[in-house]
Motif scaffolding. Structure first.
Motif, PDB file in Angstrom:
ATOM      1  N   THR A  11       0.751  -1.135  -0.041  1.00  8.60           N
ATOM      2  CA  THR A  11       0.045  -0.151  -0.010  1.00  8.60           C
ATOM      3  C   THR A  11       0.927   1.096  -0.168  1.00  8.60           C
ATOM      4  O   THR A  11       1.898   1.280   0.207  1.00  8.60           O
ATOM      5  CB  THR A  11      -0.928   0.114   1.117  1.00  8.60           C
ATOM      6  N   PRO A  12       0.217   2.488  -0.315  1.00 11.99           N
ATOM      7  CA  PRO A  12       1.064   3.494  -0.328  1.00 11.99           C
ATOM      8  C   PRO A  12       1.765   3.750   1.011  1.00 11.99           C
ATOM      9  O   PRO A  12       2.832   4.033   1.350  1.00 11.99           O
ATOM     10  CB  PRO A  12       0.151   4.808  -0.554  1.00 11.99           C
ATOM     11  N   ALA A  13       0.931   3.541   2.162  1.00 10.55           N
ATOM     12  CA  ALA A  13       1.528   3.794   3.549  1.00 10.55           C
ATOM     13  C   ALA A  13       2.495   2.756   3.948  1.00 10.55           C
ATOM     14  O   ALA A  13       3.669   3.048   4.456  1.00 10.55           O
ATOM     15  CB  ALA A  13       0.168   3.577   4.494  1.00 10.55           C
ATOM     16  N   GLU A  14       2.465   1.626   3.488  1.00  8.61           N
ATOM     17  CA  GLU A  14       3.569   0.604   3.523  1.00  8.61           C
ATOM     18  C   GLU A  14       4.774   0.832   2.613  1.00  8.61           C
ATOM     19  O   GLU A  14       6.067   0.639   3.222  1.00  8.61           O
ATOM     20  CB  GLU A  14       3.171  -0.924   3.244  1.00  8.61           C
ATOM     21  N   LEU A  15       4.571   1.316   1.446  1.00  9.57           N
ATOM     22  CA  LEU A  15       5.952   1.913   0.735  1.00  9.57           C
ATOM     23  C   LEU A  15       6.444   3.047   1.513  1.00  9.57           C
ATOM     24  O   LEU A  15       7.679   2.946   1.553  1.00  9.57           O
ATOM     25  CB  LEU A  15       5.375   2.411  -0.751  1.00  9.57           C
ATOM     26  N   LEU A  19      10.498   2.686   2.747  1.00  7.45           N
ATOM     27  CA  LEU A  19      11.542   3.828   2.278  1.00  7.45           C
ATOM     28  C   LEU A  19      12.275   4.093   3.666  1.00  7.45           C
ATOM     29  O   LEU A  19      13.576   4.458   3.276  1.00  7.45           O
ATOM     30  CB  LEU A  19      10.846   4.710   1.565  1.00  7.45           C
ATOM     31  N   GLY A  20      11.544   4.165   4.608  1.00  9.95           N
ATOM     32  CA  GLY A  20      12.347   4.469   6.094  1.00  9.95           C
ATOM     33  C   GLY A  20      12.800   3.562   6.640  1.00  9.95           C
ATOM     34  O   GLY A  20      13.518   3.727   7.837  1.00  9.95           O
ATOM     35  N   ASP A  21      12.301   2.368   6.519  1.00  8.39           N
ATOM     36  CA  ASP A  21      12.724   1.351   7.423  1.00  8.39           C
ATOM     37  C   ASP A  21      12.605  -0.089   6.536  1.00  8.39           C
ATOM     38  O   ASP A  21      11.592  -0.874   6.808  1.00  8.39           O
ATOM     39  CB  ASP A  21      11.503   1.181   8.560  1.00  8.39           C
ATOM     40  N   PRO A  22      13.667  -0.182   5.974  1.00  9.72           N
ATOM     41  CA  PRO A  22      13.581  -1.141   4.956  1.00  9.72           C
ATOM     42  C   PRO A  22      13.772  -2.842   5.828  1.00  9.72           C
ATOM     43  O   PRO A  22      13.218  -3.765   5.104  1.00  9.72           O
ATOM     44  CB  PRO A  22      15.036  -1.143   4.022  1.00  9.72           C
ATOM     45  N   ALA A  23      14.273  -2.727   6.980  1.00 10.51           N
ATOM     46  CA  ALA A  23      14.169  -3.755   7.598  1.00 10.51           C
ATOM     47  C   ALA A  23      12.920  -4.319   7.823  1.00 10.51           C
ATOM     48  O   ALA A  23      12.598  -5.660   8.046  1.00 10.51           O
ATOM     49  CB  ALA A  23      15.061  -4.008   8.765  1.00 10.51           C
ATOM     50  N   TRP A  24      12.047  -3.602   8.417  1.00  8.87           N
ATOM     51  CA  TRP A  24      10.634  -3.905   8.586  1.00  8.87           C
ATOM     52  C   TRP A  24       9.875  -4.104   7.175  1.00  8.87           C
ATOM     53  O   TRP A  24       9.151  -5.111   7.404  1.00  8.87           O
ATOM     54  CB  TRP A  24       9.671  -2.449   8.835  1.00  8.87           C
ATOM     55  N   ALA A  25      10.247  -3.577   6.312  1.00 10.29           N
ATOM     56  CA  ALA A  25       9.626  -4.181   4.839  1.00 10.29           C
ATOM     57  C   ALA A  25      10.266  -5.573   4.670  1.00 10.29           C
ATOM     58  O   ALA A  25       9.270  -6.277   4.256  1.00 10.29           O
ATOM     59  CB  ALA A  25      10.324  -3.170   3.767  1.00 10.29           C
TER      60      ALA A  25
END
Length: 167
Positions: A11-15, A19-25
């Motif tokens: 989602t846009p919020a997840e994106l 972008l600020g927390d790639p480990a979370w992604a």
């Protein structure tokens, strides 16, 4: 070990968070991949998709077709991301996903591969070269391309962005 083209709809919020927390992604995507491995949803319902080793051939064919969006490697790097397999992930914004979905709707897998044979991919040293040197048909590539079409359409319809990487 093989290089596999991987995709994750976000989602846009997840994106924004990715972008600020790639480990979370990476954790988010890993959980989705695990869940979907058991469920095997159709591409239009999936949040994650892999195109196996067809990624480089698709990149070659899409460049040849002057495709307007880099749906194989993404267009932007995820800042400060660690290696997710064979390098850090990249992404497409929801706007670029919509553009890609529209362009994908215009080109069938058969049209994408028309006039191209395994010898062309072997000559261009497209990964995995051994497959093309053996003269394997491009059905494998067009089948994976046909999975991308509904996957991107669903993402565009929902307003999702896309993460992609080689795993």
């Amino acid at each position: 070990m093989s290089m596999i083209g991987e995709y994750a709809r976000v989602t846009p919020a997840e994106l924004d968070r990715a972008l600020g927390d790639p480990a979370w992604a990476l954790e988010l995507v890993g959980g989705r991949m695990e869940t979907e491995a058991a469920e095997c949803p159709q591409p239009e319902l999936a949040r994650c998709l892999d195109i196996d080793k067809a990624w480089d051939a698709l990149g070659f064919l899409l460049r040849r077709a002057a495709f307007p969006v880099d749906i194989v490697h993404g267009e932007e790097a995820v800042p400060a991301a660690d290696d997710w397999g064979y390098g850090p992930p990249r992404y497409l914004t929801p706007e670029r996903v919509r553009a890609a979905a529209g362009a994908l709707a215009e080109i069938s897998g058969a049209r994408l591969t028309a006039g191209v044979g395994p010898e062309d991919l072997a000559e261009a040293e497209v990964y995995p070269t051994v497959v093309w040197e053996r003269g394997e048909p491009l059905d494998y590539v067009s089948e994976h391309y046909e999975l991308l079409r509904p996957f991107f359409r669903a993402a565009a319809d929902k307003g999702d962005g896309m993460l992609m990487w080689l795993g």
